[in-house]
Write a protein that holds these residues in place. Sequence first.
Motif, PDB file in Angstrom:
ATOM      1  N   GLN A 124       0.941  -1.168  -0.096  1.00 30.76           N
ATOM      2  CA  GLN A 124      -0.087  -0.044  -0.007  1.00 30.76           C
ATOM      3  C   GLN A 124       0.769   1.245   0.021  1.00 30.76           C
ATOM      4  O   GLN A 124       1.921   1.063   0.735  1.00 30.76           O
ATOM      5  CB  GLN A 124      -0.669  -0.087   1.263  1.00 30.76           C
ATOM      6  CG  GLN A 124      -2.195   1.216   1.364  1.00 30.76           C
ATOM      7  CD  GLN A 124      -2.924   1.083   2.520  1.00 30.76           C
ATOM      8  OE1 GLN A 124      -2.517   1.365   3.659  1.00 30.76           O
ATOM      9  NE2 GLN A 124      -3.976   0.357   2.280  1.00 30.76           N
ATOM     10  N   THR A 175      -1.800   4.934   3.420  1.00 29.15           N
ATOM     11  CA  THR A 175      -1.372   4.467   4.710  1.00 29.15           C
ATOM     12  C   THR A 175      -1.694   5.547   5.772  1.00 29.15           C
ATOM     13  O   THR A 175      -2.219   5.449   6.750  1.00 29.15           O
ATOM     14  CB  THR A 175      -0.173   3.573   4.848  1.00 29.15           C
ATOM     15  OG1 THR A 175      -0.203   2.712   4.059  1.00 29.15           O
ATOM     16  CG2 THR A 175      -0.159   3.164   6.258  1.00 29.15           C
ATOM     17  N   ILE A 232      -5.069   7.463   5.647  1.00 26.62           N
ATOM     18  CA  ILE A 232      -6.141   6.630   6.648  1.00 26.62           C
ATOM     19  C   ILE A 232      -5.820   6.699   8.171  1.00 26.62           C
ATOM     20  O   ILE A 232      -7.031   6.741   8.740  1.00 26.62           O
ATOM     21  CB  ILE A 232      -6.170   4.982   5.985  1.00 26.62           C
ATOM     22  CG1 ILE A 232      -6.380   4.973   4.610  1.00 26.62           C
ATOM     23  CG2 ILE A 232      -6.911   4.155   7.047  1.00 26.62           C
ATOM     24  CD1 ILE A 232      -6.312   3.628   4.013  1.00 26.62           C
ATOM     25  N   CYS A 282      -4.576  -3.389  10.787  1.00 23.22           N
ATOM     26  CA  CYS A 282      -4.899  -4.161   9.334  1.00 23.22           C
ATOM     27  C   CYS A 282      -6.304  -4.005   9.011  1.00 23.22           C
ATOM     28  O   CYS A 282      -6.498  -3.579   7.824  1.00 23.22           O
ATOM     29  CB  CYS A 282      -4.326  -5.517   9.336  1.00 23.22           C
ATOM     30  SG  CYS A 282      -2.659  -6.001   9.270  1.00 23.22           S
ATOM     31  N   GLN A 283      -7.222  -4.195   9.936  1.00 25.97           N
ATOM     32  CA  GLN A 283      -8.379  -3.777   9.526  1.00 25.97           C
ATOM     33  C   GLN A 283      -8.800  -2.151   9.183  1.00 25.97           C
ATOM     34  O   GLN A 283      -9.412  -2.269   8.080  1.00 25.97           O
ATOM     35  CB  GLN A 283      -9.278  -4.225  10.630  1.00 25.97           C
ATOM     36  CG  GLN A 283     -10.805  -4.251  10.604  1.00 25.97           C
ATOM     37  CD  GLN A 283     -11.621  -4.470  11.598  1.00 25.97           C
ATOM     38  OE1 GLN A 283     -11.308  -4.737  12.777  1.00 25.97           O
ATOM     39  NE2 GLN A 283     -12.990  -4.548  11.537  1.00 25.97           N
ATOM     40  N   GLY A 298      -7.119  -1.979   5.968  1.00 26.70           N
ATOM     41  CA  GLY A 298      -7.708  -2.651   4.848  1.00 26.70           C
ATOM     42  C   GLY A 298      -6.813  -3.521   4.079  1.00 26.70           C
ATOM     43  O   GLY A 298      -6.668  -3.727   2.862  1.00 26.70           O
ATOM     44  N   ASP A 311      -3.803  -7.110   4.344  1.00 26.47           N
ATOM     45  CA  ASP A 311      -3.653  -8.333   4.823  1.00 26.47           C
ATOM     46  C   ASP A 311      -2.503  -8.666   6.001  1.00 26.47           C
ATOM     47  O   ASP A 311      -2.659  -9.495   6.649  1.00 26.47           O
ATOM     48  CB  ASP A 311      -3.509  -9.290   3.577  1.00 26.47           C
ATOM     49  CG  ASP A 311      -4.568  -9.228   2.529  1.00 26.47           C
ATOM     50  OD1 ASP A 311      -5.774  -9.618   2.814  1.00 26.47           O
ATOM     51  OD2 ASP A 311      -3.988  -8.800   1.381  1.00 26.47           O
TER      52      ASP A 311
END
Length: 212
Positions: free
Chosen positions: A94, A99, A102, A122-123, A126, A128
């Motif tokens: 990302q 990052t 967000i 992580c949630q 967005g 993994d």
Amino acid sequence: MKKILLVLFLATTFLSGCGPQIYQANNFASVKQKHKVVAILPFEVLIEAKRLPKGVTVDMLQDQQRDYGYGLQGDVYGYFLKQVSKNKYSVTFQDVSKTNAILNGAFISYEDLRSYSKDELCQILGVDAVVSGKATMSKPMSDGAAIAVGLLVGAWGATNSVNTTITVHEGEKGDLMWKYDYTASGSVGSSRQSLSNALMKNSSKNFPYKKS
């Protein structure tokens, strides 16, 4: 003064390094098969100083640590991008500007990052999995006078040391999947890129998302 402080602790050419210590979870080979997008967090940075010289405040030191943490994040992302362009990794990364945007939108500051578990991050992001890191800079100087001299003349000798760690946590449970510890030391004469280059040059050989 902030820029001088950066040179004070971090202008290091990494001429030697202690052997790395590597941990990898037994199930990572299967877990990583589900990973497609990985985020890189700002590095946690600690500049060790028992006493600060006149004119250097704790706030200035904290600002420097934060700036350096974001700088390392960008350096590592740049390195990964080059490797992705060569089709060397099984995941994409990302964009760090996304990052950080967000995180800012979620009201998570640099100082707040350690209050969140890796699965929570992580949630929120967005992704993994997340790559995170820590760098601890130290000098064999115990008082503010020695620091002040370094500020004035820019001379620090050949015993700077930086303990660095880079980790990977998966996003479902936040479990630690991979950890790489490295200690670099050397003499005065370089920049933050010396640290990131030394870390990535060594850790990339064992980076778990590297295609076989």
